[in-house]
Structure formats: C-alpha cells, structure tokens
Enzyme design. Structure first.
Site, short mmCIF file in Angstrom:
data_model
loop_
_atom_site.label_atom_id
_atom_site.label_comp_id
_atom_site.label_asym_id
_atom_site.label_seq_id
_atom_site.Cartn_x
_atom_site.Cartn_y
_atom_site.Cartn_z
N GLY A 1 10.81 1.19 -0.12
CA GLY A 1 10.30 0.13 -1.00
C GLY A 1 8.80 0.29 -1.03
N HIS A 2 8.28 0.73 -2.16
CA HIS A 2 6.85 1.01 -2.30
C HIS A 2 6.24 0.03 -3.29
CE1 HIS A 2 7.46 5.46 -0.88
NE2 HIS A 2 7.93 4.57 -0.04
N ASP B 1 6.46 1.70 5.60
CA ASP B 1 5.75 0.52 5.09
C ASP B 1 4.26 0.52 5.44
OD1 ASP B 1 8.17 -0.40 4.11
OD2 ASP B 1 8.65 -1.42 5.98
N GLN C 1 9.62 6.51 3.93
CA GLN C 1 9.80 6.22 5.36
C GLN C 1 8.54 6.64 6.13
OE1 GLN C 1 12.82 7.84 3.67
NE2 GLN C 1 13.01 5.69 3.17
N LYS D 1 2.23 3.44 1.54
CA LYS D 1 2.26 4.74 0.85
C LYS D 1 2.21 4.59 -0.67
CE LYS D 1 6.11 5.64 2.94
NZ LYS D 1 6.12 4.49 3.87
P1 GDP Z 1 5.17 1.66 1.68
O1 GDP Z 1 6.63 1.58 1.89
O2 GDP Z 1 4.50 2.55 2.68
O3 GDP Z 1 4.79 2.01 0.27
O4 GDP Z 1 4.60 0.18 1.96
P2 GDP Z 1 5.22 -1.20 1.41
O5 GDP Z 1 4.88 -1.32 -0.03
O6 GDP Z 1 6.65 -1.32 1.79
O7 GDP Z 1 4.43 -2.24 2.29
C1 GDP Z 1 3.05 -2.36 2.26
C2 GDP Z 1 2.69 -3.79 1.79
O8 GDP Z 1 1.34 -4.02 2.07
C3 GDP Z 1 2.85 -3.98 0.29
O9 GDP Z 1 3.23 -5.31 0.07
C4 GDP Z 1 1.46 -3.71 -0.24
O10 GDP Z 1 1.18 -4.42 -1.45
C5 GDP Z 1 0.61 -4.26 0.87
N1 GDP Z 1 -0.66 -3.57 1.07
C6 GDP Z 1 -0.96 -2.26 0.93
N2 GDP Z 1 -2.22 -2.01 1.31
C7 GDP Z 1 -2.74 -3.20 1.71
C8 GDP Z 1 -4.00 -3.60 2.25
O11 GDP Z 1 -4.91 -2.79 2.46
N3 GDP Z 1 -4.15 -4.92 2.56
C9 GDP Z 1 -3.17 -5.83 2.37
N4 GDP Z 1 -3.40 -7.09 2.70
N5 GDP Z 1 -1.97 -5.49 1.87
C10 GDP Z 1 -1.75 -4.19 1.55
P1 IMO Z 2 9.39 3.01 3.08
O1 IMO Z 2 9.41 4.26 2.23
C1 IMO Z 2 10.59 1.00 6.73
C2 IMO Z 2 14.42 2.20 8.48
C3 IMO Z 2 15.49 1.13 8.50
C4 IMO Z 2 16.25 1.53 9.77
C5 IMO Z 2 16.19 3.05 9.72
C6 IMO Z 2 17.44 3.69 9.12
O2 IMO Z 2 9.37 1.75 2.32
O3 IMO Z 2 8.35 3.11 4.13
P2 IMO Z 2 18.40 3.87 6.64
O4 IMO Z 2 18.76 2.79 5.66
O5 IMO Z 2 17.34 4.81 6.14
O6 IMO Z 2 19.59 4.60 7.16
O7 IMO Z 2 17.78 3.05 7.89
O8 IMO Z 2 15.07 3.39 8.91
N1 IMO Z 2 13.83 2.48 7.16
C7 IMO Z 2 12.64 2.05 6.77
N2 IMO Z 2 11.74 1.23 7.38
N3 IMO Z 2 10.30 1.54 5.54
C8 IMO Z 2 11.16 2.37 4.92
O9 IMO Z 2 10.84 3.03 3.78
C9 IMO Z 2 12.40 2.63 5.51
N4 IMO Z 2 13.48 3.37 5.17
C10 IMO Z 2 14.34 3.28 6.19
O10 IMO Z 2 14.94 -0.16 8.60
O11 IMO Z 2 15.52 1.13 10.90
MG MG Z 3 8.12 0.13 2.17
#
Ligand code: GDP
Ligand code: IMO
Ligand code: MG
Length: 426
Positions: free
Chosen positions: A40-41, A13, A225, A16
C-alpha cells in the site's frame, strides 16, 4: 547505467510511494518488480491522495511509463478497481503508458481463501499476512501450477484456468481445513470480465525495458515491502513470499546488475512493523502509542495499527549491505517532534553477550535486547522547513548520527506526506 532501485530498508511502509513520486521527476520508466496488493503506497499531491497497491507511483506523472513486472502476483479484480480509482482521480491509465508482464502470476479466489485458512490454522503463530493471497500465489508459481497473467489474452481460457484452480483449492478447503467450498461461477465471471479489460495492457515488459535502456532512458524500480520482510533475507517465516530487496528487481524485471547505478533505501526515522515477527526496538507502551498517533501508523492496505519502535541501526546496517544501498532517503522525521529524547539501537545483547550484527536465527532475534544511544529531542514543528540549515540543532544531530551509523549519505529528508515537504541534503 540508468537504473535506480528503490527499496524499503525496514519492515515496509517506510514511505516508498512518497519517495518514488519524488524521484519520478527524473524517471522515464517506473516498474514494480515484486509483491502484489499486499503493498500500500500512499502519495499526497496538494489536496489529492493516491493509495496505490499494484500500479507504480509514477502513474501520477503523465510522462512516466509504468510496468508491472514478472516478479509480481496480480489480483485482476483489484487491479481493475485500482485503475478505475486512478481514472476517477484524473490519471491517464491508457495501455500506451501502463504495461503488464504476461509472466506475472494471477491471484485467484482460491489463493485468497487459502491465505485466510492457513493463517487461522497457524493459531498463535500466525504470520499476520495481509490475506491478499500472496503466499499461496507464489507457492503455486514455484510449484509450476499457477495461472499466468498472459493467459488473459484469451478470456475463456483464462476463466477455465481460474475455475480449474478454484476446484483444486476446493478439495483442500474441504479435506484439509473442513471449510465450505468456493462457489466458482461468480468469481470466474468477474475474472473473465477483468481479463477482457486488462488484456490490452499485456506486453513483453522485459523487451520494452531493454529498448528503453538502450535509448538511454532512466528507469526506477519501485520496491514493495521491506528488506526485513524479504523471503530470503528477512526472519523466516515472518516474511512475505517474494524478493523485496535489490536482487528481486533483477529477477522480477529481467535485466543485469551492471545496469544499476543507484540503490536508494527508504528509511523511516523510527521503525514500524505490521503483522507478527521479531521487532527488537518495539515500544509497547505510551511512547509507542504516541508514535503511532503522531505518524498515523495504520496500514494502507489493511488498516491494522502498526507496531512502533525506535530506529534500529543494527538492522539498518544489515539492510545497507543486503541491498548494496548507495544512499538513503529519511522519511517521517517530522513525526519525532515533541519527544524529550530519542533513542537509536546501535547494538544488541544476546544471552548476555554484546553483538553488533543482526542474528540470522529468528528465535535469537526474538531474544535480543537493544543497546541504545540517547540523543536530545526537539520540540519544533519541522514540517514547513525546506533547508537543512533551518532544522533545529537536535534534528540535525539525529540525522547526522543515522548517516554515520548507516555509513552512506542521506540524500533527502522527508518532513511531511505532501510532495513538496522535503529537504535536499546536497
Ligand atoms: P510505503 O508502503 O513504503 O509506500 O509507505 P505507506 O504509504 O504505506 O506509509 C507511509 C505513510 O506515511 C503514508 O501515509 C504517507 O503519506 C506518509 N508519509 C510519507 N512520508 C512522510 C513524512 O515525511 N512525514 C509524514 N508525516 N508522513 C509521511
Ligand atoms: P508496503 O509495500 C508492511 C507484511 C504483512 C505480514 C507479512 C506477510 O506497503 O511496504 P503477506 O500478505 O505479504 O503474505 O504478509 O508481510 N507485509 C507488509 N507490511 N508493508 C507492506 O507493503 C507489506 N506487505 C506485506 O503485514 O507481516
Ligand atoms: Mg505501505
């Protein structure tokens, strides 16, 4: 050598998806290499927000070809739902631009049930998985008892394989966990329908990738991840079941290391973690709550509140090495506005001794105490700033300190979720 690998430097999170979307403008092919819909991206473009779990973020760019690689585990029902969602948002999801490896593994209803049953049986030491069946699916892969996505070319054979898997899992549910069995017919029918829909997307993605590389095209491998969730390099068992680091891109897509010339680590300006496991800089009080609110730190996949804490430079240095990172994209810097001071962990104490490296042993990481460096905070909203020189002095100091501690350049700074909210650091 036109391959860029994009990896999460922390516990997932990091942003990415947002960064992959930024890099997509210089990309011809974007590939996911590991994980499944535990990821979840989020990508925000103008008024539109795309929440991707399986499909690479490049799908939003019409000229980017997308690949779901052999290192992935795919729930066909979730993939169909994601494709429908994307189509509903006006994205072209035709089989001409989206390709699924026949060697990826299928997540069946049996894997989903087992993920839940195993987590419940772990009680107080639960991993906190996303319950998407990830661990059980990779276990079947390693045990050579999984179902390949390639089986979807013949939906009847595929349905029979899913049914057989459900029956094997039912024995476990009944005898090991004392749980009711899965009624196979409903899920199997849905899986047959998904196979009919997804079969046209199957392609030899390794050959396709090689052809594109030979043609001089630019490839971006979108990691899922994060480094500290990697099966080998995170703190076991509080990890996911795949290789989320750079090495996973090679095995999960099928090319050699000489192709990679750039490894971009996505680093959040503070740390978050969902699920259980060690988190040395975690803030459990009001400061952590404030970070969670300011950063909207709730999981894209499960909606769970993310644990929040200060940036951990000890863990970051480890991630730089494990991935062979060449540069950093720093995200969510805007979220830190309003704190009177900011902290960065630069070392730990473990049982009274000062250490500067991340311990290998999970129990030891649970025990470390961070040693903090304190920097001044800033009060200004920086989300509208697009040039480094326009950032407040304290913000620049924070960025420069992270760069010095990581030992590699910060190339881009993200100051908001929207595509344009970024500062190039040239
Ligand atoms: P990922 O799993 O690494 O792709 O990240 P996620 O999408 O799960 O979580 C990142 C969250 O932060 C998302 O809701 C993005 O829209 C948000 N986000 C990404 N970059 C920024 C930033 O620079 N500032 C803020 N405020 N939000 C951001
Ligand atoms: P993105 O790509 C954050 C965490 C879960 C748990 C551990 C194992 O959005 O960054 P699993 O379901 O993979 O067996 O869970 O890994 N986890 C993540 N945490 N972002 C993710 O993906 C994750 N994918 C798995 O919360 O701790
Ligand atoms: Mg994510």
């Amino acid at each position: 050598m036109p391959v860029t690998v994009l990896v999460g430097a922390q516990w997932g999170d990091e942003g990415k998806g947002r960064v992959a979307d930024w890099l997509a403008r210089d990309t011809d092919v974007m590939a996911r290499y590991a994980g499944g819909d535990n990821a979840g991206h989020t990508v925000s473009v103008g008024e539109q927000t795309f929440k991707l779990h399986l499909v690479p973020s490049g799908i939003i760019h019409p000229n980017v070809t997308c690949i779901l690689g052999s290192g992935m585990v795919i729930n066909p029902l979730r993939l169909v739902a994601e494709l429908d969602m994307l189509a509903g948002q006006g994205v072209d999801i035709s089989p001409e631009r989206l390709h699924i490896s026949p060697r990826a593994h299928v997540i069946t209803p049996g894997h989903l049930e087992l993920d839940g049953a195993e987590e419940r049986s772990r009680g107080g030491s639960a991993i906190g998985t996303t319950r998407r069946g990830i661990g059980p699916a990779y276990r079947d892969k390693a045990a050579r008892s999984g179902v390949l996505t390639g089986t979807m070319t013949d939906p009847d054979t595929f349905a029979a394989a899913v049914q057989a898997h459900i029956e094997r899992v039912n024995v476990l549910l009944r005898t090991v966990y004392g749980l009711p069995e899965i009624e196979p017919s409903d899920p199997v029918d849905a899986y047959r329908a998904a196979a009919e829909r997804l079969a046209p997307f199957l392609a030899d993605t390794t050959a396709l990738l090689h052809a594109r590389l030979e043609a001089g095209q630019r490839v971006l491998c979108e990691g899922a991840q994060g480094t500290l969730l990697d099966l080998d390099h995170g703190h076991y068992p509080y990890v996911t079941s795949s290789s989320s680091t750079t090495g996973g891109a090679l095995t999960g897509l099928g090319f050699g290391p000489h192709e990679v010339n750039r490894v971009v680590g996505v680093v959040k300006a503070y740390c978050t973690r969902v699920g259980n496991g060690p988190f040395p800089t975690e803030l459990t009080g009001a400061t952590g709550d404030r970070m969670r609110e300011a950063g909207a730190e709730f999981g894209t996949t499960t909606g769970r509140p993310r644990r929040c804490g200060w940036l951990d430079a000890v863990a970051l240095r480890y991630a730089v090495r494990v991935n062979g990172m060449t540069e950093i994209v720093l995200t969510k810097l805007d979220v830190l506005a309003g704190f009177s001071e900011l902290k960065i962990a630069t070392a730990y104490t473990l049982d009274g001794q000062s250490i500067t490296a991340l311990p290998v042993d999970t129990a030891q990481v649970e025990r470390v105490e961070p040693v903090y460096e304190t920097l001044p905070g800033w009060q200004e909203d920086i989300s509208g700033i697009r040039a480094l020189d326009d950032l407040p002095a304290a913000t620049r100091q924070y960025v420069e300190r992270i760069q010095a501690l990581a030992g590699i350049p910060i190339r881009l700074i993200s100051v908001g979720p929207e595509r344009s909210q970024a500062i190039l650091n040239t």
